[in-house]
Structures are given as structure tokens and as C-alpha cells.
Design a protein around this motif. Structure first.
Motif, PDB file in Angstrom:
ATOM      1  N   ARG A 195      41.639  20.956  25.151  1.00 51.97           N
ATOM      2  CA  ARG A 195      43.032  21.208  25.187  1.00 51.97           C
ATOM      3  C   ARG A 195      43.166  22.820  25.430  1.00 51.97           C
ATOM      4  O   ARG A 195      44.277  23.118  26.061  1.00 51.97           O
ATOM      5  CB  ARG A 195      43.903  20.432  24.085  1.00 51.97           C
ATOM      6  N   LEU A 196      42.385  23.384  24.605  1.00 49.28           N
ATOM      7  CA  LEU A 196      42.622  24.815  24.452  1.00 49.28           C
ATOM      8  C   LEU A 196      42.483  25.611  25.999  1.00 49.28           C
ATOM      9  O   LEU A 196      42.852  26.215  26.530  1.00 49.28           O
ATOM     10  CB  LEU A 196      41.715  25.400  23.487  1.00 49.28           C
ATOM     11  N   THR A 256      45.586  27.558  32.454  1.00 45.09           N
ATOM     12  CA  THR A 256      47.053  27.649  33.027  1.00 45.09           C
ATOM     13  C   THR A 256      47.838  28.948  32.773  1.00 45.09           C
ATOM     14  O   THR A 256      48.303  29.409  33.611  1.00 45.09           O
ATOM     15  CB  THR A 256      47.921  26.361  32.722  1.00 45.09           C
ATOM     16  N   LYS A 257      47.806  29.325  31.706  1.00 42.81           N
ATOM     17  CA  LYS A 257      48.753  30.571  31.098  1.00 42.81           C
ATOM     18  C   LYS A 257      47.945  32.024  31.853  1.00 42.81           C
ATOM     19  O   LYS A 257      48.633  32.918  32.184  1.00 42.81           O
ATOM     20  CB  LYS A 257      48.460  30.618  29.716  1.00 42.81           C
ATOM     21  N   GLY A 278      46.512  31.737  34.472  1.00 42.29           N
ATOM     22  CA  GLY A 278      46.580  31.841  35.991  1.00 42.29           C
ATOM     23  C   GLY A 278      45.027  31.368  36.658  1.00 42.29           C
ATOM     24  O   GLY A 278      44.840  31.789  37.896  1.00 42.29           O
ATOM     25  N   LEU A 279      44.108  30.604  36.033  1.00 48.35           N
ATOM     26  CA  LEU A 279      42.762  30.505  36.279  1.00 48.35           C
ATOM     27  C   LEU A 279      42.928  29.172  37.158  1.00 48.35           C
ATOM     28  O   LEU A 279      41.683  29.153  37.918  1.00 48.35           O
ATOM     29  CB  LEU A 279      41.867  30.567  35.436  1.00 48.35           C
ATOM     30  N   VAL A 280      43.777  28.455  36.985  1.00 46.27           N
ATOM     31  CA  VAL A 280      43.881  26.839  37.754  1.00 46.27           C
ATOM     32  C   VAL A 280      45.474  27.164  38.195  1.00 46.27           C
ATOM     33  O   VAL A 280      46.337  27.621  37.493  1.00 46.27           O
ATOM     34  CB  VAL A 280      43.723  25.966  36.875  1.00 46.27           C
ATOM     35  N   PRO A 281      45.578  26.326  39.489  1.00 45.44           N
ATOM     36  CA  PRO A 281      46.873  26.420  40.102  1.00 45.44           C
ATOM     37  C   PRO A 281      47.936  25.485  38.892  1.00 45.44           C
ATOM     38  O   PRO A 281      47.257  24.220  38.187  1.00 45.44           O
ATOM     39  CB  PRO A 281      46.828  25.382  41.335  1.00 45.44           C
ATOM     40  N   ARG A 282      49.106  25.826  38.938  1.00 47.01           N
ATOM     41  CA  ARG A 282      50.015  24.936  37.844  1.00 47.01           C
ATOM     42  C   ARG A 282      50.610  23.804  38.540  1.00 47.01           C
ATOM     43  O   ARG A 282      50.678  23.407  39.708  1.00 47.01           O
ATOM     44  CB  ARG A 282      51.309  25.889  37.698  1.00 47.01           C
TER      45      ARG A 282
END
Length: 125
Positions: free
Chosen positions: A111-112, A118-119, A121-125
Motif C-alpha cells: 500500500r505504501l 503515484t504521488k 509520479g513514478l507510475v501513471p495515474r
């Protein structure tokens, strides 16, 4: 790309944090709270933080034990250095607290990481 810069930042943070923790652990006159001692909680919190930095430092390592076992070894090394220094004690409880921090991170990790990735920006939202 974003990941290599972030990996460098995580590795730098891990190195600086590790050196700071080592310095605090070997200081002959450690900072202690007057009202209560949070030593074991401090150990666990430090190892949660170090585990997170180490996780981001080597994101493609599929064998997680290659990250966590050396980190636990760092905790054991600190205890041995404290013993050899003569002004601090080797405490199994500290190693247990370090290991507890690693376990807490591993439990919270899915979860972390999803939230932080996401926060940041390492993965697309």
C-alpha cells in the motif's frame, strides 16, 4: 526518465541516513529524552525509513532478501561496534526492534509503495 533520478536521490538519502544513524548509535553521549526512553521505537522507525529508502534505491531487485538481509546486518554491525566501543551495550532487543521495523515496512509495503509511487509520479495515474 524519472526513475533513475529518483533512484540516485533514494541512494543518496539512504547513505546519508545510514551514516547519521551510525553516528548517533556510536556517540558516547547519546541524546535521550528526559521523560521517557523511546529507544526501541526509534530503532524500529529508523529501520522502516531505511527499508523504504533501500527499496527505492534498488527498485529492480526481485529477490527482496538481497535488500533486507544486509540491512539487518547493518543493525547487527552497529550493536557490535557499540560493544567494541566500550561505552555502549550490545542489545539483542535493539536487533529485534530493527527486525521489527523491517517487518512493519514489508507488511505496509504494497500500500505504501502504491501510494508513494503515484504521488511521486513514478507510475501513471
Amino acid at each position: 526518465t524519472t526513475m533513475p533520478k529518483f533512484v540516485l536521490l533514494a541512494r543518496t538519502g539512504f547513505l546519508i541516513s545510514s551514516l547519521g544513524i551510525l553516528w548517533l548509535a556510536l556517540d558516547p553521549q547519546p541524546f535521550t529524552a528526559e521523560l521517557f526512553d523511546l529507544d526501541k521505537l526509534n530503532h524500529a522507525a529508523a529501520f522502516i525509513f531505511l527499508a523504504m529508502l533501500l527499496d527505492y534505491s534498488f527498485p529492480s531487485t526481485g529477490r527482496y532478501w538481497l535488500k533486507w538481509l544486509p540491512l539487518l546486518g547493518f543493525g547487527i554491525l552497529i550493536e557490535l561496534l557499540q560493544l567494541l566501543g566500550g561505552h555502549r551495550l550490545f542489545e539483542w532487543g535493539d536487533i529485534l526492534a530493527d527486525a521489527s521495523g523491517l517487518i512493519v515496512y514489508l507488511v505496509l509495503r504494497p500500500r505504501l509503495r502504491a501510494l508513494l509511487d503515484t504521488k511521486l509520479g513514478l507510475v501513471p495515474r
